[in-house]
Write an enzyme that holds these catalytic residues in place. Structure first.
Site, PDB file in Angstrom:
ATOM      1  CB  CYS A  34     -17.883  26.472 -60.222  1.00  0.00           C
ATOM      2  SG  CYS A  34     -19.210  25.261 -60.192  1.00  0.00           S
TER       3      CYS A  34
ATOM      4  CB  SER B 124     -34.348  62.343 -38.766  1.00  0.00           C
ATOM      5  OG  SER B 124     -34.462  61.083 -38.126  1.00  0.00           O
TER       6      SER B 124
ATOM      7  NE  ARG C  29     -39.650  47.512 -41.473  1.00  0.00           N
ATOM      8  CZ  ARG C  29     -38.558  48.143 -41.047  1.00  0.00           C
ATOM      9  NH1 ARG C  29     -37.575  47.470 -40.465  1.00  0.00           N
ATOM     10  NH2 ARG C  29     -38.428  49.438 -41.223  1.00  0.00           N
TER      11      ARG C  29
ATOM     12  CD  GLU D 284     -30.441  51.902 -43.615  1.00  0.00           C
ATOM     13  OE1 GLU D 284     -31.287  52.311 -42.789  1.00  0.00           O
ATOM     14  OE2 GLU D 284     -30.721  51.103 -44.531  1.00  0.00           O
TER      15      GLU D 284
ATOM     16  CB  THR E 281     -27.482  55.582 -35.425  1.00  0.00           C
ATOM     17  OG1 THR E 281     -26.738  56.563 -36.144  1.00  0.00           O
ATOM     18  CG2 THR E 281     -28.794  55.321 -36.154  1.00  0.00           C
TER      19      THR E 281
ATOM     20  CB  CYS F  87     -21.275  24.603 -63.410  1.00  0.00           C
ATOM     21  SG  CYS F  87     -22.410  24.882 -62.041  1.00  0.00           S
TER      22      CYS F  87
ATOM     23  CD  GLU G  89     -23.165  27.624 -64.643  1.00  0.00           C
ATOM     24  OE1 GLU G  89     -22.021  28.095 -64.712  1.00  0.00           O
ATOM     25  OE2 GLU G  89     -23.867  27.651 -63.601  1.00  0.00           O
TER      26      GLU G  89
ATOM     27  N   PRO H 144     -23.792  61.465 -39.161  1.00  0.00           N
ATOM     28  CG  PRO H 144     -23.904  63.695 -38.510  1.00  0.00           C
ATOM     29  CD  PRO H 144     -24.676  62.426 -38.482  1.00  0.00           C
TER      30      PRO H 144
ATOM     31  CG  LEU I 265     -20.085  54.981 -38.948  1.00  0.00           C
ATOM     32  CD1 LEU I 265     -18.639  54.612 -38.668  1.00  0.00           C
ATOM     33  CD2 LEU I 265     -21.035  53.923 -38.391  1.00  0.00           C
TER      34      LEU I 265
END
Length: 361
Positions: free
Chosen positions: A69, A162, A201, A283, A190, A78, A46, A286, A288
């Site tokens: 707010c 993989s 990235r 990421e 992992t 605001c 705003e 299987p 977790l």
């Protein structure tokens, strides 16, 4: 309001832990000012819109994607700024459930004689801020599992190999989803198997805040792995109550309680919510991913599907679901299906409502 929502999107990579907000000020059918919230601690949408509008804000209508707010945080309210500028009408897409605001912004505007309306494109506004709303309303972040799989639903060879199931375009697209996430969550397995960097990235020069790297490692057995402790992004290890973090490491540590002998995943998400994390991207392997799904903590699946087959000996998407009958199946709803290079990007969410399974004959 549609324009305000598009403006709000520009803050997705930088505004956290705050919500993303856009504002458009219009007068006599013409846009005279617009803005969006870019970073916590900097002026809100705003304020930027009012600066651009200048004197033309008097008597104008302000379209804002979230209730203005009404409290003094790192910036002034605001609602006061809109009143002081002489805005005649404020249209908000939705009410802000954050306790210091939650209707107080609307009340402050009405007390200043400003006409207030809300609900315009509310569903779109909630979707845009689903992470912030999850943290405020449920006390935990929005959780997204990112997976790359073959046509037969396999994520890696039995050996763990993989790289790479999906093409370069899909892998570049993942970086954009990482950039909007407050944290990237993985497991010790992992880290030990793949030594991932887990940094965002994205291509181009758009600014972003590095997501927190979070490793669930009950016994802290992955501390020897290298890249996740390279200092390129903050790192947090969530360990068991009896594990003792060694001194001098460039990382944070927090103990998790156990639930049935395993790390309490609900407690993990509550902890991340308390740290101001709005969205978590998982990421992981299987086990977790399956545990999160089994605990009902998954809000959406981001699945990249490659046009190839890996065979039934390869690793599955999820493990440990315990599904033995059709009545136990887990249903999802399609949200998006987009071609990314040679692959498909599927966005799915757990289905709401009763399962329309056919009656057994």
């Amino acid at each position: 309001m549609a324009r305000a929502l598009r403006l709000a999107e520009r803050g997705l990579w930088t505004a956290r832990p705050n919500p993303v907000v856009g504002c458009v000020i219009a007068r006599d059918g013409e846009i005279v000012g617009e803005g969006w919230h870019a970073r916590a601690g900097e002026p809100h949408a705003e304020v930027f819109a009012l600066r651009q509008a200048g004197a033309r804000a008097r008597g104008a209508s302000a379209y804002v994607t979230l209730e203005p707010c009404a409290h003094h945080g790192r910036t002034p309210p605001c609602a006061d700024a809109l009143a002081e500028a002489g805005v005649a009408r404020v249209v908000a897409a939705m009410r802000d459930p954050f306790p210091p605001v939650d209707g107080a912004g609307f009340a402050r505007l009405r007390a200043a004689g400003i006409e207030v309306a809300s609900g315009l494109l509310e569903a779109q506004a909630r979707e845009l801020n689903r992470g912030f709303l999850s943290r405020v309303e449920r006390g935990r972040p929005w959780l997204r599992i990112k997976l790359a799989a073959s046509l037969d639903g396999r994520t890696a060879m039995a050996s763990g190999e993989s790289k790479w199931i999906t093409g370069a375009e899909a892998r570049a697209d993942v970086q954009c989803w990482r950039a909007r996430s407050g944290a990237i969550l993985t497991g010790a397995g992992t880290v030990l198997a793949d030594d991932p960097a887990l940094t965002a990235r994205p291509d181009g020069d758009q600014a972003f805040l590095p997501p927190l790297r979070v490793v669930i490692d009950p016994r802290l057995r992955s501390l020897a792995a290298g890249r996740i402790r390279d200092g390129a992004a903050p790192t947090l290890y969530l360990h068991g109550p009896d594990a003792a973090p060694p001194p001098g490491l460039q990382a944070e540590f927090a103990a998790l309680p156990l639930r049935e002998g395993r790390p309490d995943l609900h407690a993990a998400l509550r902890l991340l919510g308390e740290r101001g994390i709005n969205e978590v991207q998982v990421e992981a392997g299987p086990v977790l991913c399956g545990a999160l799904l089994r605990e009902g903590l998954v809000d959406e699946l981001l699945l990249y599907q490659a046009p190839l087959l890996l065979g039934d000996a390869a690793r599955p998407l999820f493990a440990g679901l315990g599904i033995e009958a059709m009545a136990q199946r887990l249903r999802f709803e399609w949200v998006d299906d987009t071609r990314i290079g040679e692959d498909r990007r599927l966005l799915l969410r757990p289905a709401a409502g009763p399962d329309p399974a056919p009656a057994m004959g």
